[in-house]
Enzyme design. Structure first.
Site, PDB file in Angstrom:
ATOM      1  N   GLN A 105       0.853  -1.201   0.000  1.00 13.07           N
ATOM      2  CA  GLN A 105       0.000   0.000   0.000  1.00 13.07           C
ATOM      3  C   GLN A 105       0.885   1.247   0.000  1.00 13.07           C
ATOM      4  O   GLN A 105       0.402   2.361  -0.118  1.00 13.07           O
ATOM      5  CB  GLN A 105      -0.888   0.036   1.241  1.00 13.07           C
ATOM      6  N   ASP A 108       6.423   4.766  -1.266  1.00 12.19           N
ATOM      7  CA  ASP A 108       7.746   5.344  -1.005  1.00 12.19           C
ATOM      8  C   ASP A 108       8.873   4.720  -1.818  1.00 12.19           C
ATOM      9  O   ASP A 108      10.034   5.082  -1.637  1.00 12.19           O
ATOM     10  CB  ASP A 108       8.051   5.251   0.510  1.00 12.19           C
ATOM     11  N   HIS A 125      -1.398   1.532  -4.247  1.00 10.63           N
ATOM     12  CA  HIS A 125      -1.708   2.962  -4.117  1.00 10.63           C
ATOM     13  C   HIS A 125      -0.725   3.837  -4.875  1.00 10.63           C
ATOM     14  O   HIS A 125      -0.576   5.022  -4.576  1.00 10.63           O
ATOM     15  CB  HIS A 125      -1.739   3.358  -2.622  1.00 10.63           C
ATOM     16  N   CYS A 158       0.566  18.840 -18.249  1.00  5.90           N
ATOM     17  CA  CYS A 158       1.263  17.896 -19.125  1.00  5.90           C
ATOM     18  C   CYS A 158       1.998  18.598 -20.266  1.00  5.90           C
ATOM     19  O   CYS A 158       1.426  19.450 -20.969  1.00  5.90           O
ATOM     20  CB  CYS A 158       0.244  16.919 -19.716  1.00  5.90           C
ATOM     21  N   SER A 199       0.259  -2.898   8.797  1.00  3.37           N
ATOM     22  CA  SER A 199      -0.925  -2.197   8.295  1.00  3.37           C
ATOM     23  C   SER A 199      -2.041  -2.312   9.340  1.00  3.37           C
ATOM     24  O   SER A 199      -2.212  -3.350   9.955  1.00  3.37           O
ATOM     25  CB  SER A 199      -1.407  -2.805   6.976  1.00  3.37           C
ATOM     26  N   ASN A 224       2.350  -6.718  13.373  1.00  2.00           N
ATOM     27  CA  ASN A 224       1.984  -5.315  13.508  1.00  2.00           C
ATOM     28  C   ASN A 224       2.209  -4.865  14.950  1.00  2.00           C
ATOM     29  O   ASN A 224       2.024  -5.661  15.882  1.00  2.00           O
ATOM     30  CB  ASN A 224       0.508  -5.091  13.109  1.00  2.00           C
ATOM     31  N   ILE A 242       8.603  -4.726  12.979  1.00  2.00           N
ATOM     32  CA  ILE A 242       8.815  -5.529  11.760  1.00  2.00           C
ATOM     33  C   ILE A 242      10.297  -5.806  11.516  1.00  2.00           C
ATOM     34  O   ILE A 242      10.698  -6.939  11.206  1.00  2.00           O
ATOM     35  CB  ILE A 242       8.212  -4.817  10.539  1.00  2.00           C
TER      36      ILE A 242
HETATM   37  N1  APR Z   1       6.577  -2.407  13.171  1.00  3.47           N
HETATM   38  C1  APR Z   1       5.341  -2.971  13.218  1.00  3.47           C
HETATM   39  N2  APR Z   1       4.180  -2.263  13.071  1.00  3.47           N
HETATM   40  C2  APR Z   1       4.308  -0.924  12.906  1.00  3.47           C
HETATM   41  C3  APR Z   1       5.544  -0.264  12.852  1.00  3.47           C
HETATM   42  C4  APR Z   1       6.715  -1.069  12.996  1.00  3.47           C
HETATM   43  N3  APR Z   1       7.948  -0.537  12.940  1.00  3.47           N
HETATM   44  N4  APR Z   1       5.316   1.071  12.671  1.00  3.47           N
HETATM   45  C5  APR Z   1       3.979   1.230  12.618  1.00  3.47           C
HETATM   46  N5  APR Z   1       3.369   0.037  12.750  1.00  3.47           N
HETATM   47  C6  APR Z   1       1.921  -0.247  12.670  1.00  3.47           C
HETATM   48  C7  APR Z   1       1.044   0.740  13.377  1.00  3.47           C
HETATM   49  O1  APR Z   1       0.789   0.309  14.695  1.00  3.47           O
HETATM   50  C8  APR Z   1      -0.227   0.716  12.501  1.00  3.47           C
HETATM   51  O2  APR Z   1      -1.187  -0.206  13.022  1.00  3.47           O
HETATM   52  O3  APR Z   1       1.611  -0.131  11.290  1.00  3.47           O
HETATM   53  C9  APR Z   1       0.248   0.231  11.139  1.00  3.47           C
HETATM   54  C10 APR Z   1       0.143   1.292  10.064  1.00  3.47           C
HETATM   55  O4  APR Z   1      -1.233   1.551   9.861  1.00  3.47           O
HETATM   56  P1  APR Z   1      -1.654   2.858   9.051  1.00  3.47           P
HETATM   57  O5  APR Z   1      -0.912   4.031   9.568  1.00  3.47           O
HETATM   58  O6  APR Z   1      -3.155   2.872   9.031  1.00  3.47           O
HETATM   59  O7  APR Z   1      -1.104   2.599   7.574  1.00  3.47           O
HETATM   60  P2  APR Z   1      -1.722   1.660   6.449  1.00  3.47           P
HETATM   61  O8  APR Z   1      -2.440   0.489   7.051  1.00  3.47           O
HETATM   62  O9  APR Z   1      -0.633   1.361   5.493  1.00  3.47           O
HETATM   63  O10 APR Z   1      -2.796   2.633   5.736  1.00  3.47           O
HETATM   64  C11 APR Z   1      -3.428   2.142   4.563  1.00  3.47           C
HETATM   65  O11 APR Z   1      -4.407   4.308   4.231  1.00  3.47           O
HETATM   66  O12 APR Z   1      -4.309   6.590   4.143  1.00  3.47           O
HETATM   67  C12 APR Z   1      -4.251   5.460   3.390  1.00  3.47           C
HETATM   68  O13 APR Z   1      -3.216   5.299   1.303  1.00  3.47           O
HETATM   69  C13 APR Z   1      -2.955   5.315   2.668  1.00  3.47           C
HETATM   70  O14 APR Z   1      -1.810   3.271   2.034  1.00  3.47           O
HETATM   71  C14 APR Z   1      -2.416   3.961   3.122  1.00  3.47           C
HETATM   72  C15 APR Z   1      -3.659   3.272   3.613  1.00  3.47           C
HETATM   73 ZN    ZN Z   2      -1.010  14.466 -21.113  1.00  2.00          ZN
END
Ligand code: APR
Ligand code: ZN
Length: 253
Positions: A105, A108, A125, A158, A199, A224, A242
């Site tokens: 998702q 970067d 994304h 563009c 996530s 997570n 992670i």
């Molecule tokens: N190790 C393990 N877990 C982690 C770490 C880490 N180092 N750092 C953060 N987390 C966990 C957090 O606790 C959180 O539950 O990762 C999770 C990230 O969740 P979000 O911030 O909601 O990110 P994500 O799930 O990728 O969001 C999905 O939402 O806004 C949109 O497009 C955006 O792709 C994104 C989508």
């Molecule tokens: Zn164009």
């Protein structure tokens, strides 16, 4: 020194050892150890700024200017960071043939930067390291757009067709890329282990893929820091960082 496998991680070692086709699914938690804030942890991106919806970008010149200010100021932190231990561990698993696909998702580019081959990487994304024309799809490099934006204050259009140019991420309200969704579905239905890393699993349709994998008979593992919306569905949940967990799972040679 070899990373010792903690007893609670030995089940993950067993599951990945017996899996024939593992899919890794990553969220913003994958990149916090690279210094990129996630979205929903305290101090996350959405606690500091409101998302700019796709319709707003298209219809409102001020919102478009704000979106480009964010992109060129790097305030979200999505570009310019380096892969962390977790990215390198995933790349090692891919290189060792243990991971069939990485669905991310994140925007970067850190999975590419850590060596995951583009053909095995599925960016749900999009990607924040370049821009595309919303009309003809032509790719535009940010460095060139930045010069005219910061110089003459020109909002990028563009160079070929004059259409609106946008960073190549999928914004809220923007249609999901159909070919990418199909690729993710194919990989999900072919796997026997679906490993979620970093996530909160609250954003759909992305969060639908772990559910699809589980319903299709795959084992579901979630690593997570915090509990997630799909923990009850998982065969194994590891609440931890992670980087260390994945390095212990796939230590450098
Ligand atoms: N190790 C393990 N877990 C982690 C770490 C880490 N180092 N750092 C953060 N987390 C966990 C957090 O606790 C959180 O539950 O990762 C999770 C990230 O969740 P979000 O911030 O909601 O990110 P994500 O799930 O990728 O969001 C999905 O939402 O806004 C949109 O497009 C955006 O792709 C994104 C989508
Ligand atoms: Zn164009």
């Amino acid at each position: 020194m070899r990373n010792s496998i903690k007893p609670e991680n030995s089940e993950l070692v067993r599951l990945i050892g017996q899996a024939q086709r593992t899919v890794v699914f990553t969220g913003a938690g994958m990149s916090t150890e690279s210094g990129i804030p996630d979205f929903r942890s305290p101090g996350g991106v959405w606690s500091r700024m409101k998302p700019i919806y796709f319709q707003e970008f298209v219809e409102d010149k001020d919102k478009r200017r704000e979106a480009w200010n964010r992109a060129f100021s790097g305030v979200a932190g999505w570009v310019g960071a380096a892969p962390n231990a977790g990215h390198w561990a995933i790349a090692r698993l891919v290189a060792r043939g243990k991971v069939a696909a990485v669905i991310t998702q994140n925007v970067d580019n850190l999975h590419q930067d850590s060596g995951v081959p583009p053909e095995l990487l599925i960016e749900l994304h999009g990607n924040a390291s370049y821009a595309t024309c919303l009309d003809c799809g032509l790719r535009h490099e940010l460095a060139i757009l930045k010069q005219s934006f910061l110089g003459a204050g020109e909002i990028p259009v563009c160079r070929d067709c004059g259409g609106l140019v946008k960073v190549a991420t999928v914004s809220f309200g923007q249609p999901m890329p159909q070919a990418v969704m199909k690729q993710a579905e194919t990989a999900t239905l072919a796997c026997d282990l679906f490993l979620v890393l970093g996530s909160s699993l609250v954003v759909y349709p992305a969060a639908g893929f772990p559910i699809m994998a589980k319903r299709n008979g795959a084992k579901l593992v979630i690593v997570n820091r915090e509990p997630t919306d799909l923990d009850d569905l998982a065969d194994l949940v590891l609440n931890g960082e992670i980087g260390p967990v994945m390095t212990a799972l796939a230590p450098p040679n």
